[in-house]
Motif scaffolding. Structure first.
Motif, PDB file in Angstrom:
ATOM      1  N   SER A 245     -41.316  22.584   0.215  1.00 52.78           N
ATOM      2  CA  SER A 245     -40.405  23.592   1.369  1.00 52.78           C
ATOM      3  C   SER A 245     -39.846  24.168   0.957  1.00 52.78           C
ATOM      4  O   SER A 245     -40.064  24.816  -0.477  1.00 52.78           O
ATOM      5  N   SER A 246     -40.625  25.685   2.017  1.00 50.75           N
ATOM      6  CA  SER A 246     -40.024  26.496   1.792  1.00 50.75           C
ATOM      7  C   SER A 246     -39.198  27.700   3.023  1.00 50.75           C
ATOM      8  O   SER A 246     -39.665  26.600   3.822  1.00 50.75           O
ATOM      9  N   LEU A 247     -38.305  28.075   2.902  1.00 51.22           N
ATOM     10  CA  LEU A 247     -37.590  27.980   3.928  1.00 51.22           C
ATOM     11  C   LEU A 247     -38.869  29.329   4.572  1.00 51.22           C
ATOM     12  O   LEU A 247     -38.052  29.578   5.756  1.00 51.22           O
ATOM     13  N   GLY A 248     -39.075  29.864   3.813  1.00 48.09           N
ATOM     14  CA  GLY A 248     -39.486  31.466   4.532  1.00 48.09           C
ATOM     15  C   GLY A 248     -40.962  31.309   5.279  1.00 48.09           C
ATOM     16  O   GLY A 248     -40.838  31.792   5.967  1.00 48.09           O
ATOM     17  N   ARG A 249     -41.488  29.702   5.269  1.00 47.07           N
ATOM     18  CA  ARG A 249     -42.333  28.892   6.456  1.00 47.07           C
ATOM     19  C   ARG A 249     -41.497  29.651   7.502  1.00 47.07           C
ATOM     20  O   ARG A 249     -42.393  29.020   8.412  1.00 47.07           O
ATOM     21  N   LEU A 250     -40.323  28.505   7.979  1.00 49.29           N
ATOM     22  CA  LEU A 250     -39.705  28.740   8.888  1.00 49.29           C
ATOM     23  C   LEU A 250     -39.764  30.143   9.491  1.00 49.29           C
ATOM     24  O   LEU A 250     -39.616  30.301  10.945  1.00 49.29           O
ATOM     25  N   ARG A 251     -39.209  31.693   8.657  1.00 53.15           N
ATOM     26  CA  ARG A 251     -39.466  32.452   9.414  1.00 53.15           C
ATOM     27  C   ARG A 251     -40.872  32.741   9.970  1.00 53.15           C
ATOM     28  O   ARG A 251     -40.933  33.858  10.973  1.00 53.15           O
TER      29      ARG A 251
END
Ligand code: C2E
Ligand code: CA
Ligand code: CA
Length: 285
Positions: A185-191
């Motif tokens: 999981s990487s929250l950066g991906r959601l950006r």
């Protein structure tokens, strides 16, 4: 216990008997699966996704099912990874999507159909074309289709994945992020990547009642989805207490054995007829 063999490149490789047996089994499944795919024997099953407040079904997830004459029922957790590794996932996926859209064509028009894409399909630029060709052929409205992808699927080649997703989005197909909270999981991906929907992994839902961290993680995910304008579905809901807690937290969508197990096309149509009986939508089926 051990024995050595010369590999294709002339290197000596040491095997244990168990490794050899496992490799043989994979090859057997691969061969049976190739035959089944050419014979059109892999079937889509459908699991309802509901609005947690009203409990109304809003769509179905397509899940592949395969029963081989000799091997018996082989679960997708076994045959999907083999299909990916041995280059059968493309034809398998096309077969299942064709059958699924043919079945879903006769459902009420407000129901969506979701479909899983494997990581290797997101590095293959033909994937988008194949999907569009199937929708064209079966006459299924792309605006009713959602594709589910995992973060692993985006990692291999993000640029390639993005291009495929953009092509699909252009015709109205929606994109959801599957198994959120597990794996890389990487929250950066959601950006970087816009998803229409996020599916909270079953692992959090199953421990929501007895484990504070899961509760906090789910609440944080829900707040984030709201801020980013994403729909949300909690996966693997098995009992009322879990559903109640999720409603209390403001989670709109749910999926799990509590609402229905995956069922074949005929059973799904029967289920829809029953639940829509007497309702306004009865005309649609
Ligand atoms: P997934 O996409 O996360 O699908 C949800 C899995 O959870 C399904 O397992 C479903 O039967 C199961 N499930 C649903 N509700 C519950 C519940 O309340 N409790 C429990 N314990 N399990 C629940 P299934 O059908 O065995 O599929 C496993 C995985 O195989 C899927 O996980 C997906 O990653 C993959 N898969 C299945 N069909 C396809 C397909 O057509 N294409 C691709 N690429 N992958 C597929
Ligand atoms: Ca899925
Ligand atoms: Ca999932």
């Amino acid at each position: 216990l051990y024995h050595a063999k010369r590999s294709g490149r002339g290197r000596v490789v040491v095997y244990t008997r168990e490794m050899e047996e496992a490799a043989k089994r994979v090859t057997r499944i691969e061969q049976a699966l190739r035959r089944a795919v050419s014979a059109g024997e892999v079937e889509p099953h459908f699991q309802p996704i509901v609005d947690l407040n009203s409990r109304r079904t809003i769509g179905f997830e397509t899940l592949a099912r395969w029963t081989d004459r000799d091997l018996g029922v082989v679960p997708p957790s076994v045959f999907i990874p083999i299909a990916e590794e041995r280059g059968i996932i493309g034809p398998l996926s096309q077969l299942v999507l064709r059958k699924a859209t043919e079945a879903a064509r006769s459902w009420p028009k407000d129901l969506f159909l979701s479909f899983n894409l494997s990581p290797s399909q997101l590095v293959d630029q033909n994937t988008g074309l194949h999907i569009l060709a199937i929708l064209e052929r079966t006459g299924f409205d792309p605006r009713r289709l959602e594709i589910e992808i995992t973060e692993t699927g985006l990692m291999n080649d993000p640029a390639s994945a993005e291009k495929i997703v953009e092509d699909l989005r252009r015709v109205g197909i929606r994109v959801s992020l599957d198994d959120f909270g597990t794996g890389q999981s990487s929250l950066g991906r959601l950006r970087e990547f816009h998803f229409d929907k996020l599916k909270i992994d079953r692992a959090f839902v199953s421990s929501i009642l007895d484990d504070r961290p899961s509760e906090h993680i789910i609440r944080a995910i829900l707040a984030m989805c709201e801020g980013l304008g994403m729909d949300v579905v909690a996966e693997g809901i098995e009992d009322e207490a879990q559903a109640d807690r999720l409603v209390q937290f403001g989670c709109a969508g749910g999926q799990g054995y509590l609402f229905g197990k995956p069922a074949d096309a005929d059973a799904t149509l029967g289920y829809l007829r029953d639940s829509y009986r007497g309702a306004l939508h009865a005309k649609a089926i």
